[in-house]
Motif scaffolding. Structure first.
Motif, PDB file in Angstrom:
ATOM      1  N   PRO A  54     -13.996  29.318  44.779  1.00  0.00           N
ATOM      2  CA  PRO A  54     -13.441  30.567  45.314  1.00  0.00           C
ATOM      3  C   PRO A  54     -12.367  31.102  44.353  1.00  0.00           C
ATOM      4  O   PRO A  54     -11.785  30.343  43.568  1.00  0.00           O
ATOM      5  N   ASP A  55     -12.108  32.396  44.432  1.00  0.00           N
ATOM      6  CA  ASP A  55     -11.160  33.048  43.524  1.00  0.00           C
ATOM      7  C   ASP A  55      -9.807  32.346  43.479  1.00  0.00           C
ATOM      8  O   ASP A  55      -9.252  32.136  42.401  1.00  0.00           O
ATOM      9  N   ASP A  56      -9.263  31.989  44.629  1.00  0.00           N
ATOM     10  CA  ASP A  56      -7.927  31.385  44.640  1.00  0.00           C
ATOM     11  C   ASP A  56      -7.912  30.035  43.931  1.00  0.00           C
ATOM     12  O   ASP A  56      -6.972  29.718  43.199  1.00  0.00           O
ATOM     13  N   GLN A  57      -8.972  29.258  44.079  1.00  0.00           N
ATOM     14  CA  GLN A  57      -9.038  27.962  43.406  1.00  0.00           C
ATOM     15  C   GLN A  57      -9.256  28.127  41.903  1.00  0.00           C
ATOM     16  O   GLN A  57      -8.705  27.365  41.096  1.00  0.00           O
ATOM     17  N   ARG A  58     -10.027  29.146  41.504  1.00  0.00           N
ATOM     18  CA  ARG A  58     -10.207  29.426  40.070  1.00  0.00           C
ATOM     19  C   ARG A  58      -8.880  29.844  39.448  1.00  0.00           C
ATOM     20  O   ARG A  58      -8.554  29.440  38.327  1.00  0.00           O
ATOM     21  N   ALA A  59      -8.107  30.638  40.172  1.00  0.00           N
ATOM     22  CA  ALA A  59      -6.802  31.074  39.665  1.00  0.00           C
ATOM     23  C   ALA A  59      -5.874  29.878  39.463  1.00  0.00           C
ATOM     24  O   ALA A  59      -5.161  29.797  38.456  1.00  0.00           O
ATOM     25  N   ILE A  60      -5.878  28.954  40.389  1.00  0.00           N
ATOM     26  CA  ILE A  60      -5.055  27.750  40.265  1.00  0.00           C
ATOM     27  C   ILE A  60      -5.519  26.930  39.064  1.00  0.00           C
ATOM     28  O   ILE A  60      -4.701  26.445  38.274  1.00  0.00           O
ATOM     29  N   VAL A 102      -7.041  28.013  36.367  1.00  0.00           N
ATOM     30  CA  VAL A 102      -6.639  28.729  35.154  1.00  0.00           C
ATOM     31  C   VAL A 102      -5.159  28.484  34.861  1.00  0.00           C
ATOM     32  O   VAL A 102      -4.777  28.215  33.716  1.00  0.00           O
ATOM     33  N   ALA A 103      -4.322  28.572  35.874  1.00  0.00           N
ATOM     34  CA  ALA A 103      -2.886  28.356  35.688  1.00  0.00           C
ATOM     35  C   ALA A 103      -2.623  26.945  35.167  1.00  0.00           C
ATOM     36  O   ALA A 103      -1.822  26.760  34.247  1.00  0.00           O
ATOM     37  N   HIS A 104      -3.320  25.962  35.717  1.00  0.00           N
ATOM     38  CA  HIS A 104      -3.143  24.580  35.260  1.00  0.00           C
ATOM     39  C   HIS A 104      -3.602  24.424  33.817  1.00  0.00           C
ATOM     40  O   HIS A 104      -2.933  23.746  33.015  1.00  0.00           O
ATOM     41  N   LEU A 105      -4.719  25.038  33.465  1.00  0.00           N
ATOM     42  CA  LEU A 105      -5.225  24.946  32.098  1.00  0.00           C
ATOM     43  C   LEU A 105      -4.265  25.614  31.115  1.00  0.00           C
ATOM     44  O   LEU A 105      -3.974  25.067  30.047  1.00  0.00           O
ATOM     45  N   LEU A 106      -3.766  26.804  31.471  1.00  0.00           N
ATOM     46  CA  LEU A 106      -2.829  27.498  30.590  1.00  0.00           C
ATOM     47  C   LEU A 106      -1.544  26.705  30.413  1.00  0.00           C
ATOM     48  O   LEU A 106      -0.994  26.628  29.310  1.00  0.00           O
ATOM     49  N   ASP A 107      -1.064  26.106  31.493  1.00  0.00           N
ATOM     50  CA  ASP A 107       0.161  25.299  31.408  1.00  0.00           C
ATOM     51  C   ASP A 107      -0.031  24.064  30.534  1.00  0.00           C
ATOM     52  O   ASP A 107       0.932  23.530  29.988  1.00  0.00           O
ATOM     53  N   SER A 108      -1.280  23.615  30.396  1.00  0.00           N
ATOM     54  CA  SER A 108      -1.536  22.407  29.618  1.00  0.00           C
ATOM     55  C   SER A 108      -1.595  22.668  28.116  1.00  0.00           C
ATOM     56  O   SER A 108      -1.579  21.735  27.320  1.00  0.00           O
ATOM     57  N   LEU A 109      -1.645  23.947  27.707  1.00  0.00           N
ATOM     58  CA  LEU A 109      -1.718  24.271  26.287  1.00  0.00           C
ATOM     59  C   LEU A 109      -0.368  24.062  25.617  1.00  0.00           C
ATOM     60  O   LEU A 109       0.674  24.260  26.237  1.00  0.00           O
ATOM     61  N   PRO A 110      -0.379  23.694  24.347  1.00  0.00           N
ATOM     62  CA  PRO A 110       0.893  23.480  23.644  1.00  0.00           C
ATOM     63  C   PRO A 110       1.682  24.771  23.509  1.00  0.00           C
ATOM     64  O   PRO A 110       1.117  25.854  23.396  1.00  0.00           O
ATOM     65  N   SER A 111       2.984  24.640  23.496  1.00  0.00           N
ATOM     66  CA  SER A 111       3.843  25.819  23.435  1.00  0.00           C
ATOM     67  C   SER A 111       3.734  26.535  22.103  1.00  0.00           C
ATOM     68  O   SER A 111       4.201  27.657  21.960  1.00  0.00           O
ATOM     69  N   VAL A 112       3.121  25.928  21.110  1.00  0.00           N
ATOM     70  CA  VAL A 112       2.971  26.563  19.801  1.00  0.00           C
ATOM     71  C   VAL A 112       2.167  27.861  19.902  1.00  0.00           C
ATOM     72  O   VAL A 112       2.260  28.718  19.039  1.00  0.00           O
TER      73      VAL A 112
END
Length: 70
Positions: free
Chosen positions: A15-21, A23-33
């Motif tokens: 569902p959209d809300d779970q996909r959004a969560i 995505v947020a987790h994946l983006l947060d896992s990327l290096p700050s570089v």
């Protein structure tokens, strides 16, 4: 090993809300570089200088609203 295509296929079934969560987790896992060192200040300064040097490239608030049909 699970492939990217398989993960993507399963993710799109969420569902959209779970996909959004997800995505947020994946983006947060990327290096700050991958982020601007100056939080985008250099880009803002560049754009500001461009607007100062080429005033015809500016858009009024009314023009902006009209572009979005408001």
């Amino acid at each position: 090993m699970v492939t990217l295509a398989e993960i993507e296929k399963q993710a799109f079934l969420l569902p959209d809300d779970q996909r959004a969560i997800l995505v947020a987790h994946l983006l947060d896992s990327l290096p700050s570089v991958l982020h601007d060192d100056d939080a985008g200040i250099a880009e803002a300064a560049r754009r500001d200088a461009e607007l100062d040097s080429v005033p015809s490239s500016c858009m009024t608030l009314d023009e902006f609203k009209a572009a979005f049909g408001r």
